[in-house]
Design a protein around this motif. Structure first.
Motif, short mmCIF file in Angstrom:
data_model
loop_
_atom_site.label_atom_id
_atom_site.label_comp_id
_atom_site.label_asym_id
_atom_site.label_seq_id
_atom_site.Cartn_x
_atom_site.Cartn_y
_atom_site.Cartn_z
N LEU A 160 0.75 -1.32 0.06
CA LEU A 160 -0.17 0.02 0.14
C LEU A 160 0.53 1.35 0.11
N VAL A 161 2.06 1.27 0.59
CA VAL A 161 3.00 2.31 0.69
C VAL A 161 3.49 2.71 -0.72
N PHE A 162 3.90 1.60 -1.31
CA PHE A 162 4.28 1.62 -2.73
C PHE A 162 3.20 2.22 -3.71
N LEU A 163 2.22 1.67 -3.54
CA LEU A 163 0.95 2.40 -4.43
C LEU A 163 0.89 3.87 -3.96
N LEU A 164 0.70 4.09 -2.81
CA LEU A 164 0.28 5.47 -2.17
C LEU A 164 1.35 6.43 -2.73
N ARG A 165 2.19 6.15 -2.51
CA ARG A 165 3.65 7.27 -3.21
C ARG A 165 3.56 7.28 -4.44
N TRP A 166 3.08 6.04 -5.22
CA TRP A 166 3.12 6.12 -6.76
C TRP A 166 2.00 6.96 -7.22
N PHE A 167 0.86 6.98 -6.49
CA PHE A 167 -0.15 7.97 -7.02
C PHE A 167 0.09 9.45 -6.53
N HIS A 168 0.66 9.62 -5.45
CA HIS A 168 1.20 10.72 -5.04
C HIS A 168 2.16 11.70 -6.21
N ASP A 169 3.21 10.80 -6.27
CA ASP A 169 4.05 11.19 -7.41
C ASP A 169 3.23 11.69 -8.75
N LEU A 170 2.30 10.98 -9.14
CA LEU A 170 1.40 11.15 -10.30
C LEU A 170 0.57 12.38 -10.35
N THR A 171 -0.05 12.60 -8.98
CA THR A 171 -0.86 13.61 -9.07
C THR A 171 -0.51 15.01 -8.01
N GLY A 172 0.61 14.71 -7.18
CA GLY A 172 1.04 15.60 -6.35
C GLY A 172 0.13 16.11 -5.28
#
Length: 300
Positions: A45-57
């Motif tokens: 979940l941490v990996f996905l959460l950071r990936w979505f954050h890097d994608l959307t800001g």
């Protein structure tokens, strides 16, 4: 003795850089970013959460996208569970009739219920499977949001100024008590109540159990009222998306039909009245070299 001391927040990327530089890439995951029993779920979940954050800001948008992703992956399991619950609901009148017929013999009732489940191909544990799958995800995500220092001071959607704190907009003064007004947990309780109304109830649930099911949203509201708004956001989006899934499933998923399944007895019949048939049907033992077969003759 030489020491390297880091004084600061548990920022995942910062600690990761230190570990990579010192040749121990998994040190912070094992000793610093410890997420409890469901660590294996939290890491994904941490990996996905950071990936979505890097994608959307935006961390709030990342939480929303992560919630929708997880719920979409669990959609087939949830649809199968709802179908099982509906089939069990069709069995409810038969089960009630069975309980009234053998009310003095609980063991007989349980035996007949298991037989009825086998006849109609209903798995009574099928409705509990999504709950068992969601429990590790919920606690794993709770641990992620609890230790995610990146959420401090991160706003989202107007009144939410800090995802790591409750979304208090004002304080109500009632009878000498100071009650913070948190809109997001209230919305979470309302959507959870609507979700419970749209979810098929277990066929074996009596009136007391149904009341407990209906009180669960208020219990969650009480326990989660002062939690971080990030967790309330996750739970609210999950409830709204679950309601959407239920409405879509109603459009394409057919109503289940209660039909008995054919039971095939694969056991060999004994005492068929042909005592010599079994010996006659035995395969002959072939001779090596193609010299025919050697038949076994029964002893006199």
């Amino acid at each position: 003795m030489d020491y390297r001391i880091y004084i600061g927040a548990k920022i995942f990327h910062d600690l990761k850089k230190i570990d990579v530089a010192e040749g121990q890439p998994n040190r912070q995951m094992q000793y610093v970013m410890f997420y409890g029993w469901f660590t294996f779920v939290s890491r994904g979940l941490v990996f996905l959460l950071r990936w979505f954050h890097d994608l959307t800001g935006n961390w709030g948008v990342a939480i929303v996208l992560l919630t929708i992703t997880v719920r979409s992956l669990l959609w087939p399991v949830q649809a199968r569970s709802n179908a099982t619950m509906k089939r069990m609901g069709l069995l409810a009148p038969k089960i009630k009739e069975l309980q009234e017929k053998h009310k003095d013999d609980p063991q007989k009732v349980n035996t007949e219920m298991m037989r009825m489940y086998r006849e109609y191909g209903v798995n009574p544990l099928g409705g509990c499977l999504p709950l068992l799958v969601q429990i590790p995800i919920f606690f794993g995500f709770y641990s992620v949001l609890r230790y995610a220092a990146e959420l401090r001071g991160q706003p989202f959607f107007g009144w939410i100024q800090d995802l790591s704190l409750p979304d208090t907009v004002t304080t109500l003064h009632l009878l000498g008590y100071h009650l913070p007004l948190n809109p997001l947990p209230l919305l979470m309780g309302l959507t959870m109540f609507l979700q419970m109304k749209l979810t098929p109830q277990p066929a074996s649930a009596d009136k007391t159990q149904q009341r407990i099911f209906m009180l669960m949203p208020f219990m969650f509201l009480f326990f989660c009222y002062s939690f971080a708004s990030a967790l309330a956001l996750y739970w609210t989006v999950q409830n709204i998306y679950s309601i959407f899934q239920a409405q879509v499933s109603r459009l394409w998923q057919k109503d289940p039909v209660l039909e008995k399944k054919a039971v095939i007895d694969v056991k060999p019949a004994s005492g068929s009245g042909q005592p010599g048939k079994d010996k006659k049907d035995k395969a002959s033992i072939p001779r090596l070299g193609g010299g025919g077969s050697k038949s076994r003759k029964p002893k006199a």
